[in-house]
Design a protein around this motif. Structure first.
Motif, PDB file in Angstrom:
ATOM      1  N   LYS A 192      -6.842  -4.053   0.841  1.00 28.87           N
ATOM      2  CA  LYS A 192      -6.433  -4.984   0.041  1.00 28.87           C
ATOM      3  C   LYS A 192      -4.823  -4.852  -0.283  1.00 28.87           C
ATOM      4  O   LYS A 192      -4.300  -5.924  -0.475  1.00 28.87           O
ATOM      5  CB  LYS A 192      -7.292  -4.479  -1.354  1.00 28.87           C
ATOM      6  CG  LYS A 192      -8.638  -5.026  -1.228  1.00 28.87           C
ATOM      7  CD  LYS A 192      -9.447  -4.614  -2.638  1.00 28.87           C
ATOM      8  CE  LYS A 192     -10.997  -5.273  -2.459  1.00 28.87           C
ATOM      9  NZ  LYS A 192     -10.883  -6.762  -2.518  1.00 28.87           N
ATOM     10  N   LEU A 193      -4.202  -3.808  -0.079  1.00 22.97           N
ATOM     11  CA  LEU A 193      -2.905  -3.704  -0.089  1.00 22.97           C
ATOM     12  C   LEU A 193      -2.099  -4.585   0.907  1.00 22.97           C
ATOM     13  O   LEU A 193      -1.267  -5.240   0.737  1.00 22.97           O
ATOM     14  CB  LEU A 193      -2.460  -2.288  -0.278  1.00 22.97           C
ATOM     15  CG  LEU A 193      -0.741  -2.342  -0.240  1.00 22.97           C
ATOM     16  CD1 LEU A 193      -0.218  -2.601  -1.661  1.00 22.97           C
ATOM     17  CD2 LEU A 193      -0.513  -0.683  -0.046  1.00 22.97           C
ATOM     18  N   GLY A 194      -2.850  -4.249   2.110  1.00 23.67           N
ATOM     19  CA  GLY A 194      -2.157  -5.040   3.214  1.00 23.67           C
ATOM     20  C   GLY A 194      -2.568  -6.668   3.078  1.00 23.67           C
ATOM     21  O   GLY A 194      -1.458  -7.252   3.293  1.00 23.67           O
ATOM     22  N   VAL A 195      -3.816  -7.078   2.439  1.00 27.69           N
ATOM     23  CA  VAL A 195      -3.574  -8.552   1.934  1.00 27.69           C
ATOM     24  C   VAL A 195      -2.519  -8.967   1.176  1.00 27.69           C
ATOM     25  O   VAL A 195      -1.914 -10.049   1.254  1.00 27.69           O
ATOM     26  CB  VAL A 195      -5.029  -8.781   1.602  1.00 27.69           C
ATOM     27  CG1 VAL A 195      -5.107 -10.253   1.175  1.00 27.69           C
ATOM     28  CG2 VAL A 195      -5.955  -8.645   2.632  1.00 27.69           C
ATOM     29  N   ALA A 196      -2.433  -8.066  -0.027  1.00 28.43           N
ATOM     30  CA  ALA A 196      -1.335  -8.456  -1.265  1.00 28.43           C
ATOM     31  C   ALA A 196       0.127  -8.506  -0.235  1.00 28.43           C
ATOM     32  O   ALA A 196       0.532  -9.586  -0.414  1.00 28.43           O
ATOM     33  CB  ALA A 196      -1.395  -7.393  -2.188  1.00 28.43           C
ATOM     34  N   VAL A 197       0.367  -7.565   0.572  1.00 30.44           N
ATOM     35  CA  VAL A 197       1.370  -7.524   0.903  1.00 30.44           C
ATOM     36  C   VAL A 197       1.655  -8.723   2.126  1.00 30.44           C
ATOM     37  O   VAL A 197       2.968  -9.364   2.131  1.00 30.44           O
ATOM     38  CB  VAL A 197       1.850  -6.257   2.048  1.00 30.44           C
ATOM     39  CG1 VAL A 197       3.071  -6.267   2.839  1.00 30.44           C
ATOM     40  CG2 VAL A 197       1.828  -5.274   0.818  1.00 30.44           C
ATOM     41  N   ILE A 201     -10.545   0.666   1.644  1.00 31.33           N
ATOM     42  CA  ILE A 201     -10.511  -0.520   0.720  1.00 31.33           C
ATOM     43  C   ILE A 201      -9.264  -0.897   0.268  1.00 31.33           C
ATOM     44  O   ILE A 201      -8.642  -1.796   0.149  1.00 31.33           O
ATOM     45  CB  ILE A 201     -11.589  -0.378  -0.333  1.00 31.33           C
ATOM     46  CG1 ILE A 201     -13.328  -0.240   0.329  1.00 31.33           C
ATOM     47  CG2 ILE A 201     -11.722  -1.412  -1.266  1.00 31.33           C
ATOM     48  CD1 ILE A 201     -14.228  -0.043  -0.583  1.00 31.33           C
ATOM     49  N   VAL A 202      -8.689   0.321  -0.553  1.00 27.85           N
ATOM     50  CA  VAL A 202      -7.291   0.105  -1.253  1.00 27.85           C
ATOM     51  C   VAL A 202      -6.291  -0.108  -0.015  1.00 27.85           C
ATOM     52  O   VAL A 202      -5.508  -1.216  -0.314  1.00 27.85           O
ATOM     53  CB  VAL A 202      -6.908   1.264  -1.934  1.00 27.85           C
ATOM     54  CG1 VAL A 202      -5.648   1.571  -2.375  1.00 27.85           C
ATOM     55  CG2 VAL A 202      -7.950   1.452  -3.123  1.00 27.85           C
ATOM     56  N   LEU A 203      -6.412   0.263   0.993  1.00 29.46           N
ATOM     57  CA  LEU A 203      -5.158   0.293   1.727  1.00 29.46           C
ATOM     58  C   LEU A 203      -5.501  -1.211   2.544  1.00 29.46           C
ATOM     59  O   LEU A 203      -4.315  -2.070   2.682  1.00 29.46           O
ATOM     60  CB  LEU A 203      -5.250   1.094   3.343  1.00 29.46           C
ATOM     61  CG  LEU A 203      -4.660   2.349   2.822  1.00 29.46           C
ATOM     62  CD1 LEU A 203      -4.814   3.448   3.906  1.00 29.46           C
ATOM     63  CD2 LEU A 203      -3.048   2.303   2.602  1.00 29.46           C
ATOM     64  N   VAL A 207       6.774   5.273  -5.355  1.00 31.51           N
ATOM     65  CA  VAL A 207       6.042   4.352  -6.195  1.00 31.51           C
ATOM     66  C   VAL A 207       4.828   3.611  -5.468  1.00 31.51           C
ATOM     67  O   VAL A 207       3.701   3.864  -5.706  1.00 31.51           O
ATOM     68  CB  VAL A 207       6.925   3.305  -6.788  1.00 31.51           C
ATOM     69  CG1 VAL A 207       5.946   2.254  -7.558  1.00 31.51           C
ATOM     70  CG2 VAL A 207       7.668   3.830  -7.934  1.00 31.51           C
ATOM     71  N   ALA A 208       5.315   3.139  -4.004  1.00 33.09           N
ATOM     72  CA  ALA A 208       4.480   2.488  -3.353  1.00 33.09           C
ATOM     73  C   ALA A 208       3.209   3.538  -2.788  1.00 33.09           C
ATOM     74  O   ALA A 208       2.040   3.402  -2.891  1.00 33.09           O
ATOM     75  CB  ALA A 208       4.986   1.896  -2.097  1.00 33.09           C
ATOM     76  N   VAL A 209       3.832   4.717  -2.534  1.00 36.06           N
ATOM     77  CA  VAL A 209       2.879   5.493  -1.631  1.00 36.06           C
ATOM     78  C   VAL A 209       1.888   6.219  -3.073  1.00 36.06           C
ATOM     79  O   VAL A 209       0.668   6.321  -2.811  1.00 36.06           O
ATOM     80  CB  VAL A 209       3.588   6.697  -0.830  1.00 36.06           C
ATOM     81  CG1 VAL A 209       2.614   7.666  -0.569  1.00 36.06           C
ATOM     82  CG2 VAL A 209       4.232   6.149   0.327  1.00 36.06           C
ATOM     83  N   GLY A 210       2.671   6.697  -3.998  1.00 37.46           N
ATOM     84  CA  GLY A 210       2.091   7.274  -4.920  1.00 37.46           C
ATOM     85  C   GLY A 210       0.894   6.514  -5.737  1.00 37.46           C
ATOM     86  O   GLY A 210      -0.318   6.628  -5.947  1.00 37.46           O
ATOM     87  N   SER A 211       1.218   5.134  -5.800  1.00 35.69           N
ATOM     88  CA  SER A 211       0.461   4.091  -6.433  1.00 35.69           C
ATOM     89  C   SER A 211      -0.805   3.825  -5.560  1.00 35.69           C
ATOM     90  O   SER A 211      -2.095   3.703  -5.909  1.00 35.69           O
ATOM     91  CB  SER A 211       1.139   2.609  -6.722  1.00 35.69           C
ATOM     92  OG  SER A 211       2.126   2.790  -7.414  1.00 35.69           O
ATOM     93  N   THR A 212      -0.513   3.824  -4.444  1.00 31.58           N
ATOM     94  CA  THR A 212      -1.696   3.472  -3.220  1.00 31.58           C
ATOM     95  C   THR A 212      -2.828   4.840  -3.388  1.00 31.58           C
ATOM     96  O   THR A 212      -3.936   4.676  -3.363  1.00 31.58           O
ATOM     97  CB  THR A 212      -1.289   3.405  -1.807  1.00 31.58           C
ATOM     98  OG1 THR A 212      -0.007   2.357  -2.284  1.00 31.58           O
ATOM     99  CG2 THR A 212      -2.180   2.892  -0.696  1.00 31.58           C
ATOM    100  N   VAL A 213      -2.201   6.063  -3.153  1.00 33.38           N
ATOM    101  CA  VAL A 213      -3.013   7.319  -3.240  1.00 33.38           C
ATOM    102  C   VAL A 213      -3.692   7.223  -4.714  1.00 33.38           C
ATOM    103  O   VAL A 213      -4.997   7.473  -4.301  1.00 33.38           O
ATOM    104  CB  VAL A 213      -2.137   8.470  -3.150  1.00 33.38           C
ATOM    105  CG1 VAL A 213      -3.020   9.674  -3.157  1.00 33.38           C
ATOM    106  CG2 VAL A 213      -1.598   8.655  -1.660  1.00 33.38           C
TER     107      VAL A 213
END
Lengths: 308, 252
Positions: B108-113, B104-106, B231-237
Motif C-alpha cells: 500500500k505504501l508502494g501504491v501511495a508513493v 500489505i503495508v509495504l 520517519v519513513a522507516v519508523g512509520s512503516t514498521v
C-alpha cells in the motif's frame, strides 16, 4: 475434524463486558449462534476469526491460538456482517482477487467453482455496486469459500435476504455442514436457526445462556411460563375459572388508569392454555374482548433461559 | 516475506483512483503547473525574457510545491490507500488472508508513493522546467526534495490512517497548521517539520548555490535526510505492527 474451542473467554471494551466468561466448542456440522441484538454474538465471531484479542481466556482452532496468526486463514473463512465490498469491481474480479490473495495454484478455477456454489455465475460480470443485498451476501460467501476452508464463520448471513435467497443460503449451509465442515452462523431469529442448525449456542447479554441440541432448547423455550393480559365481560369470574386450570400458575386481577379491569394470567404450558381458554370462556358464558401475550419478545425468551 | 503483493496493489490502486478524492489528486498538480505557467507568462510580458528569476522559481517550488502540494498529496494518497478500507470494513477481505501484514503495508505504501511520484514529483519537476526553461540545479533540487518529502509524508499518513479514524483531520492539522502556521511563529517547531526536512535535502543538492538562491532550511541536509529516513522507516514498521493487531468490529 476441525474444532474451534473457546475457553473461559471474556472480552470487554472499557467498562462494557461484551463477552463474559464463555466456554464453548464448535465442531463439524452447522451450529447456530443465537441471541438478541447486543448479546455479544458479533464479538464472539470476531474473537473466533482472529479480529479481536480475548481480554482473558483462549480462542483456539485445533489447539492453535487464533489471535495474531494470519496462517489460520488457510483453514478459516469469514462472512462478515458489514455490507461494504469493493463496489467498483465485478463479482468475478472480486472473488478472483480473493483466490489470488490466498495464493491458490489455480485461482480462476477456484473463483469459478465458488461462484457456481453460490449461484452467482449469471451476475458475475456486473459491478458489485449494482447487486442487491442478497447478491452481495452470496458474493461475500463465494469469497469466503474460494479456498475451500474447513471452518466457515458467518455473521448474520440471512440479513436482508428475500425468502428465496434465504432458502438457498440455508440449503447451502446444510450442504457445507454435511460435507463435514465446521460452520457457525449467528442470528437473532429463532426460525432461521431452527431450520438450519443441528446444534445451537445461545448468548444473552454477553453470557453463554444455553448450549446443545436444538429440540431440547426449543422445548425449554416453548415450555417457559407465558403471560397473557385478558379483557372479558366478567374478569373476576374468568380469573376464578382460569385459576382452576392445571396449566395456569398465577392469576392477577388488575385495574388500569382508566378504571378498566383485566386478568393477567401466567401459564406454564403455552399450548395447553391457548386450547383451554376458549373452551373455558364458552362453558362459563364469558365473552372474551381481548387476549394479549405480554412477554413474547425474544429478549424475554432468552432472559428466561438465562434465569434457568 | 514478500514486500509486494500484486493483488493488494491492484485493489488499492482501484480504491484510491476510484473515488472522488482522485479529482483532488489531479487538481493540486494542475494548480501548480498553471501557477508556474502564469508566472512565466507574466515574466515574459514584463521583461521580454521568457524565463522567471531563480528567486521566484525557488519561492514557487518551495512555497507551493513542497509547502502545499507534497503534504496534501501525501495526505490524500497515504491515508487513501488504507483509511477508507478500514473505515468501511472492507479491509477484512485482505486481513482474512494468509498474507504478512507488513506485505500489505509495504504494498500500500508502494501504491501511495507511485501516486505521489506521478502526481507530485513529476509535476514539481515539470514546473521547474516550465519556470527555468531547462533541467538546471533548481529543477533537480526540488525534484529530489519532492521525492524525499513525498516518501516520508506517505509513510507518516499511512500510519495515521491505521492508528486513527480521524487521520485526514489530524494530517491536515499537521500539514497546514503545525508545519505552516505554528512553524512560522515558533522557530523550534520547524525542526519537527517534514517540509523543512525535505527543504534541507534541496539545500543539500544546491550546495554552495543555496545562499545565492536564497534557500535555507531549519535543519542541515544530513539531519534532514536522517530524519526523513527515520520517519519513513519508523512509520512503516509501526504501521505493520499496528495492522497485525488491528481490531475490527469493536461493536458488541
Amino acid at each position: 475434524m476441525t474444532t474451534v474451542r473457546i475457553h473461559e473467554t471474556s472480552r470487554w471494551f472499557g467498562n462494557v463486558v461484551a463477552v463474559n466468561d464463555v466456554t464453548m466448542e464448535i465442531g463439524p456440522g452447522v451450529t447456530g449462534l443465537l441471541g438478541p441484538n447486543g448479546a455479544g454474538k458479533s464479538t464472539l465471531i470476531n474473537l473466533m476469526s482472529g479480529f479481536l484479542a480475548p481480554s482473558s481466556g483462549t480462542v483456539e482452532l485445533d489447539g492453535r491460538a487464533v489471535w495474531g496468526d494470519e496462517q489460520v486463514y488457510r483453514r478459516l473463512g469469514l462472512v462478515p456482517e458489514r455490507e461494504e465490498l469493493y463496489d467498483g469491481l465485478t463479482g468475478w474480479t472480486f472473488v478472483l482477487a480473493n483466490a489470488r490473495l490466498h495464493r491458490l495454484p489455480d485461482p480462476a478455477a477456484a473463483a469459478r467453482r465458488s461462484l457456481e456454489t453460490v449461484e452467482m455465475v449469471d451476475a458475475q460480470d456486473r459491478p458489485i455496486r449494482t447487486y442487491s443485498k442478497g447478491m452481495r451476501q452470496r458474493v461475500k460467501m463465494a469469497s469466503a469459500l474460494v479456498h475451500d476452508p474447513e471452518v466457515l464463520l458467518l455473521d448474520e448471513p440471512f440479513n436482508g435476504m428475500d425468502p428465496r435467497q434465504r432458502l438457498h443460503m440455508m440449503e447451502l449451509l446444510t450442504t457445507l455442514g454435511d460435507q463435514g465442515r465446521t460452520i457457525l452462523f449467528s442470528s437473532h431469529i429463532l426460525e432461521e436457526v431452527e431450520q438450519v442448525a443441528t446444534r445451537i449456542e445461545v448468548m444473552v447479554a454477553g453470557r453463554h445462556a444455553a448450549s446443545g441440541d436444538f429440540r431440547e432448547i426449543r422445548r425449554l423455550m416453548t415450555q417457559r411460563p407465558h403471560q397473557y393480559r385478558i379483557r372479558s365481560a366478567d374478569d373476576r369470574r374468568l380469573a376464578a375459572a382460569v385459576m382452576a386450570e392445571p396449566c395456569v400458575s398465577a392469576v392477577e386481577l388488575v385495574t388500569g388508569r382508566d378504571g378498566t379491569t383485566a386478568v393477567v394470567v401466567q401459564a406454564t404450558d403455552f399450548s395447553a392454555f391457548v386450547h383451554a381458554l376458549p373452551v373455558l370462556a364458552s362453558t362459563q358464558g364469558i365473552r372474551l374482548h381481548e387476549v394479549l401475550p405480554t412477554d413474547e419478545s425474544l429478549e424475554s425468551v432468552f432472559g428466561y433461559l438465562v434465569a434457568r | 516475506m514478500s514486500p509486494w503483493d500484486p493483488t493488494v496493489a491492484r485493489l488499492t490502486w482501484h480504491s484510491v483512483l476510484g473515488r472522488r478524492r482522485a479529482l483532488v489528486l489531479l487538481l493540486l498538480p494542475v494548480a501548480l503547473l498553471a501557477l508556474c505557467a502564469l508566472a512565466r507568462a507574466l515574466a515574459a510580458l514584463e521583461g521580454g525574457d521568457a524565463e522567471v528569476s531563480d528567486a521566484l522559481a525557488v519561492d514557487l517550488l518551495a512555497g507551493f510545491g513542497l509547502g502545499v502540494l507534497m503534504p496534501l498529496l501525501g495526505l490524500i494518497a497515504g491515508t487513501g490507500v488504507i483509511g477508507p478500507e478500514i473505515d468501511e470494513g472492507s479491509i477484512v477481505y485482505l486481513l482474512t488472508k494468509p498474507i504478512d501484514r507488513f506485505t500489505i503495508v509495504l504494498t500500500k505504501l508502494g501504491v501511495a508513493v507511485a501516486v505521489v511520484l506521478l502526481l507530485g514529483v513529476l509535476p514539481v519537476a515539470a514546473s521547474g522546467l516550465v519556470l527555468t526553461g531547462e533541467l538546471d540545479l533548481v529543477t533537480a533540487g526540488f525534484t529530489v526534495g519532492a521525492l524525499s518529502g513525498g516518501l516520508a509524508y506517505c509513510a507518516l499518513f499511512l500510519l495515521l490512517a491505521v492508528v486513527t479514524r480521524h487521520a485526514v483531520v489530524v494530517g491536515l492539522i499537521y500539514a497546514l497548521v503545525w508545519e505552516s502556521v505554528v512553524g512560522q511563529f515558533v522557530p523550534g517547531v520547524q525542526n519537527l517539520s517534514a517540509q523543512q526536512w525535505s527543504l534541507a535535502t534541496v539545500v543539500g543538492v544546491f550546495g554552495d548555490d543555496a545562499e545565492r538562491l536564497e534557500l535555507s532550511a531549519a535543519v542541515g541536509p544530513a539531519t534532514g535526510w536522517v530524519l526523513l529516513v527515520v520517519v519513513a522507516v519508523g512509520s512503516t514498521v509501526y504501521a505493520g505492527l499496528r495492522l497485525r493487531r488491528l481490531r475490527l468490529g469493536a461493536e458488541v
